[in-house]
Design a protein around this motif. Structure first.
Motif, mmCIF file in Angstrom:
data_model
loop_
_atom_site.group_PDB
_atom_site.id
_atom_site.type_symbol
_atom_site.label_atom_id
_atom_site.label_comp_id
_atom_site.label_asym_id
_atom_site.label_seq_id
_atom_site.Cartn_x
_atom_site.Cartn_y
_atom_site.Cartn_z
ATOM 1 N N LEU A 173 -38.475 16.799 -30.357
ATOM 2 C CA LEU A 173 -39.100 17.461 -31.497
ATOM 3 C C LEU A 173 -38.843 16.680 -32.785
ATOM 4 C CD1 LEU A 173 -38.523 21.249 -30.722
ATOM 5 C CD2 LEU A 173 -40.651 19.941 -30.611
ATOM 6 N N ARG A 174 -37.693 16.056 -32.886
ATOM 7 C CA ARG A 174 -37.461 15.203 -34.064
ATOM 8 C C ARG A 174 -38.476 14.062 -34.098
ATOM 9 N NH1 ARG A 174 -33.249 16.692 -37.077
ATOM 10 N NH2 ARG A 174 -31.376 17.504 -36.048
ATOM 11 N N ARG A 175 -38.729 13.491 -32.942
ATOM 12 C CA ARG A 175 -39.724 12.404 -32.893
ATOM 13 C C ARG A 175 -41.112 12.918 -33.246
ATOM 14 N NH1 ARG A 175 -36.461 11.096 -28.374
ATOM 15 N NH2 ARG A 175 -37.925 12.095 -26.915
ATOM 16 N N ALA A 176 -41.342 14.222 -33.041
ATOM 17 C CA ALA A 176 -42.641 14.820 -33.370
ATOM 18 C C ALA A 176 -42.726 15.235 -34.830
ATOM 19 C CB ALA A 176 -42.896 16.020 -32.465
ATOM 20 N N GLY A 177 -41.671 14.973 -35.601
ATOM 21 C CA GLY A 177 -41.727 15.251 -37.034
ATOM 22 C C GLY A 177 -40.969 16.471 -37.506
ATOM 23 N N VAL A 178 -40.272 17.156 -36.606
ATOM 24 C CA VAL A 178 -39.482 18.317 -37.013
ATOM 25 C C VAL A 178 -38.209 17.821 -37.698
ATOM 26 C CG1 VAL A 178 -38.239 20.372 -36.245
ATOM 27 C CG2 VAL A 178 -40.408 19.728 -35.152
ATOM 28 N N ALA A 179 -37.973 18.313 -38.902
ATOM 29 C CA ALA A 179 -36.864 17.808 -39.704
ATOM 30 C C ALA A 179 -35.581 18.617 -39.540
ATOM 31 C CB ALA A 179 -37.261 17.785 -41.188
ATOM 32 N N ARG A 180 -35.715 19.896 -39.208
ATOM 33 C CA ARG A 180 -34.525 20.752 -39.121
ATOM 34 C C ARG A 180 -34.595 21.572 -37.842
ATOM 35 N NH1 ARG A 180 -30.309 22.352 -42.078
ATOM 36 N NH2 ARG A 180 -29.540 24.498 -41.964
ATOM 37 N N LEU A 181 -33.506 21.524 -37.069
ATOM 38 C CA LEU A 181 -33.460 22.186 -35.769
ATOM 39 C C LEU A 181 -32.265 23.124 -35.716
ATOM 40 C CD1 LEU A 181 -34.239 18.813 -34.377
ATOM 41 C CD2 LEU A 181 -35.443 20.725 -33.332
ATOM 42 N N VAL A 182 -32.550 24.385 -35.385
ATOM 43 C CA VAL A 182 -31.530 25.435 -35.346
ATOM 44 C C VAL A 182 -31.555 26.062 -33.961
ATOM 45 C CG1 VAL A 182 -30.749 27.623 -36.340
ATOM 46 C CG2 VAL A 182 -31.831 25.888 -37.813
ATOM 47 N N GLY A 183 -30.397 26.215 -33.357
ATOM 48 C CA GLY A 183 -30.311 26.850 -32.047
ATOM 49 C C GLY A 183 -29.379 28.038 -32.092
ATOM 50 N N ALA A 184 -29.745 29.113 -31.405
ATOM 51 C CA ALA A 184 -28.919 30.319 -31.367
ATOM 52 C C ALA A 184 -28.092 30.348 -30.093
ATOM 53 C CB ALA A 184 -29.794 31.569 -31.443
ATOM 54 N N MET A 186 -48.709 26.284 -45.894
ATOM 55 C CA MET A 186 -47.362 26.778 -45.615
ATOM 56 C C MET A 186 -46.831 26.124 -44.342
ATOM 57 S SD MET A 186 -46.123 30.709 -44.892
ATOM 58 C CE MET A 186 -47.454 30.949 -43.704
ATOM 59 N N SER A 187 -45.655 25.523 -44.428
ATOM 60 C CA SER A 187 -45.028 24.920 -43.256
ATOM 61 C C SER A 187 -44.566 26.011 -42.297
ATOM 62 C CB SER A 187 -43.829 24.070 -43.691
ATOM 63 O OG SER A 187 -43.160 23.562 -42.567
ATOM 64 N N ARG A 188 -44.812 25.801 -41.033
ATOM 65 C CA ARG A 188 -44.430 26.792 -40.030
ATOM 66 C C ARG A 188 -43.151 26.380 -39.309
ATOM 67 N NH1 ARG A 188 -49.975 28.690 -36.866
ATOM 68 N NH2 ARG A 188 -51.090 29.459 -38.702
ATOM 69 N N LEU A 201 -47.395 21.322 -30.220
ATOM 70 C CA LEU A 201 -47.482 22.446 -31.149
ATOM 71 C C LEU A 201 -46.863 22.095 -32.503
ATOM 72 C CD1 LEU A 201 -46.569 25.405 -28.750
ATOM 73 C CD2 LEU A 201 -48.814 24.916 -29.762
ATOM 74 N N ALA A 202 -45.757 21.371 -32.473
ATOM 75 C CA ALA A 202 -45.113 20.982 -33.729
ATOM 76 C C ALA A 202 -46.047 20.117 -34.569
ATOM 77 C CB ALA A 202 -43.807 20.248 -33.446
ATOM 78 N N ARG A 203 -46.735 19.182 -33.917
ATOM 79 C CA ARG A 203 -47.653 18.298 -34.652
ATOM 80 C C ARG A 203 -48.874 19.070 -35.146
ATOM 81 N NH1 ARG A 203 -46.583 14.788 -30.059
ATOM 82 N NH2 ARG A 203 -45.085 13.146 -30.656
ATOM 83 N N GLU A 204 -49.479 19.863 -34.262
ATOM 84 C CA GLU A 204 -50.698 20.580 -34.627
ATOM 85 C C GLU A 204 -50.487 21.533 -35.781
ATOM 86 O OE1 GLU A 204 -52.098 22.523 -31.130
ATOM 87 O OE2 GLU A 204 -52.876 20.684 -30.206
ATOM 88 N N ALA A 235 -45.561 36.713 -42.415
ATOM 89 C CA ALA A 235 -46.675 36.633 -41.470
ATOM 90 C C ALA A 235 -47.280 35.231 -41.510
ATOM 91 C CB ALA A 235 -47.734 37.673 -41.815
ATOM 92 N N GLY A 236 -47.577 34.699 -40.343
ATOM 93 C CA GLY A 236 -48.216 33.398 -40.246
ATOM 94 C C GLY A 236 -47.286 32.212 -40.404
ATOM 95 N N SER A 237 -45.972 32.466 -40.554
ATOM 96 C CA SER A 237 -45.046 31.356 -40.784
ATOM 97 C C SER A 237 -44.445 30.814 -39.493
ATOM 98 C CB SER A 237 -43.912 31.792 -41.718
ATOM 99 O OG SER A 237 -43.096 32.773 -41.102
ATOM 100 N N LEU A 238 -44.879 31.349 -38.351
ATOM 101 C CA LEU A 238 -44.283 30.980 -37.073
ATOM 102 C C LEU A 238 -45.354 30.608 -36.056
ATOM 103 C CD1 LEU A 238 -41.951 34.108 -36.693
ATOM 104 C CD2 LEU A 238 -41.241 31.863 -37.553
ATOM 105 N N VAL A 239 -44.970 29.781 -35.093
ATOM 106 C CA VAL A 239 -45.714 29.620 -33.854
ATOM 107 C C VAL A 239 -44.663 29.615 -32.749
ATOM 108 C CG1 VAL A 239 -45.747 27.097 -34.086
ATOM 109 C CG2 VAL A 239 -47.338 28.229 -32.521
ATOM 110 N N VAL A 240 -44.911 30.413 -31.710
ATOM 111 C CA VAL A 240 -43.909 30.645 -30.672
ATOM 112 C C VAL A 240 -44.374 30.061 -29.346
ATOM 113 C CG1 VAL A 240 -42.648 32.406 -29.346
ATOM 114 C CG2 VAL A 240 -43.068 32.735 -31.797
ATOM 115 N N LEU A 241 -43.484 29.317 -28.708
ATOM 116 C CA LEU A 241 -43.698 28.864 -27.337
ATOM 117 C C LEU A 241 -42.734 29.646 -26.457
ATOM 118 C CD1 LEU A 241 -44.834 26.993 -25.135
ATOM 119 C CD2 LEU A 241 -43.089 25.306 -25.795
#
Length: 373
Positions: free
Chosen positions: A100-111, A1-3, A76-79, A31-37
């Protein structure tokens, strides 16, 4: 599952509106779908141990888009194979998006919340906000008001989507028992106007106090219950004494979040006549307390600041008043106390509206669609 990687300075156990919003949003995810910094805070270890996802605490009380934060977020994004990332407050942490895009994150959302409307009003901060928006796929806003301030300044640099805070309609409910609060503060069966908020000038507790004698002229047994702590507490207590209102105005001081429903329930009417200050830099982005009060079945009296009027269906769930007129505020409050049946009908309508429009079930579906388009 992608986090999903969540990067946020605003996270419990630190208290505050944005912290509550972010935590509740994350609770809607599997559950388990997130990792938080997140930044660190006293009590974080015990808090994090009870969560169904991993939380990594940076060794700082204020998480900023520094090189160290960027390295940790990218690692964290890579791991964890994160394909999406969410910034709990886009300003300023959204500046980490390109890395984060360079680390492979494809979609970025900011609140965004309320403070970003101040950013776009100032030249240097506006440019920073424009750069942040340009690095994101989606920027969320909490109210039509904040959208009206953000959209012209950002000029199409990213997609804007509404993501408002929600209400836990099980916790904030007409079933909440205000009896113990009434007993604790000697309110008995008196009609009670309640305000739940930080004690700061924008929230308008001073306006309530200044107009309270006018309410008492029509309802001598009425009580004003000011719930919360903050920088204005000493000045408010002094004002209460100077006006001879000590017998009818109660300041509770700070109250733990889990005890807020019973404090709302101790009231018959909720009022927070919030006003915009500092040439528009100090403004109410939305006003969750209005929605929590409505969920508890109270009619709501709101000020005109920012997005606050969006939390009220005028004449149906409550009223929007001129927050700079103690007399106007007092008149509306006294009218509601004049007609308890009408006040209860407004409260019931507010409860129904919150269940339909503002529950976390509804908000959670919007959040999921943003992360998984």
């Amino acid at each position: 599952m992608s986090r999903t990687l969540v990067v946020t300075n605003d996270f419990p156990p630190r208290q505050g509106g944005i912290q509550t919003f972010v935590a509740a949003l994350l609770a809607t995810r599997p559950a388990g779908s997130l990792v938080v910094l997140a930044s660190d805070h006293p009590g974080a270890r015990e808090h994090d141990a009870a969560l169904p996802y991993e939380v990594v605490r940076a060794p700082t009380g204020m998480l900023l888009p520094t090189r160290a934060t960027a390295r940790t977020a990218a690692r964290l994004a890579r791991e964890h194979g994160c394909r999406t990332a969410f910034f709990g407050a886009a300003a300023p942490l959204g500046a980490l998006a390109p890395g984060l895009r360079r680390a492979g994150v494809a979609r970025l959302v900011g609140a965004t919340h309320g403070h970003e409307t101040g950013w776009v009003a100032l030249p240097g901060a506006r440019q920073a906000m424009q750069r942040i928006a340009g690095g994101l796929d989606v920027l969320t806003y909490i109210s039509r008001y904040t959208h009206s301030r953000l959209a012209p300044a950002l000029a199409g640099r990213t997609e804007l989507v509404q993501l408002s805070p929600g209400v836990d309609v099980d916790r904030f409910s007409p079933a909440a028992d205000g009896g113990p609060v009434r007993e604790r503060y000697g309110l008995g069966d008196a009609p009670v106007v309640v305000c739940v908020s930080r004690l700061v000038p924008r929230k308008g507790q001073d306006t309530l106090v200044r107009g309270w004698s006018q309410v008492l002229a029509r309802h001598p047994r009425a009580r004003l219950l000011l719930v919360g702590g903050g920088p204005s507490e000493a000045a408010l207590r002094k004002e209460v004494r100077a006006r001879g209102l000590g017998h009818s105005v109660v300041l509770t001081g700070g109250v733990a979040p889990e005890r807020l429903p019973e404090h709302y329930a101790a009231g018959d009417v909720f009022a927070m006549p919030c006003r915009t200050r500092r040439a528009g830099l100090d403004v109410e982005g939305l006003g969750m307390v209005f929605l929590e009060a409505a969920a508890c079945g109270l009619p709501v009296v709101a000020g005109t600041s920012g997005g606050a009027p969006e939390t009220v269906l005028e004449g149906v769930t409550g009223h929007v008043v001129d927050p700079r007129s103690p007399s106007a505020v007092a008149s509306v409050l006294a009218d509601l106390l004049d007609d308890p049946a009408r006040a209860r009908a407004m409260g019931a309508a507010g409860r129904g509206w919150v269940e339909q429009r503002w529950s976390w079930t509804t908000i959670g579906q919007t959040f999921a669609a943003l992360l998984e388009p």
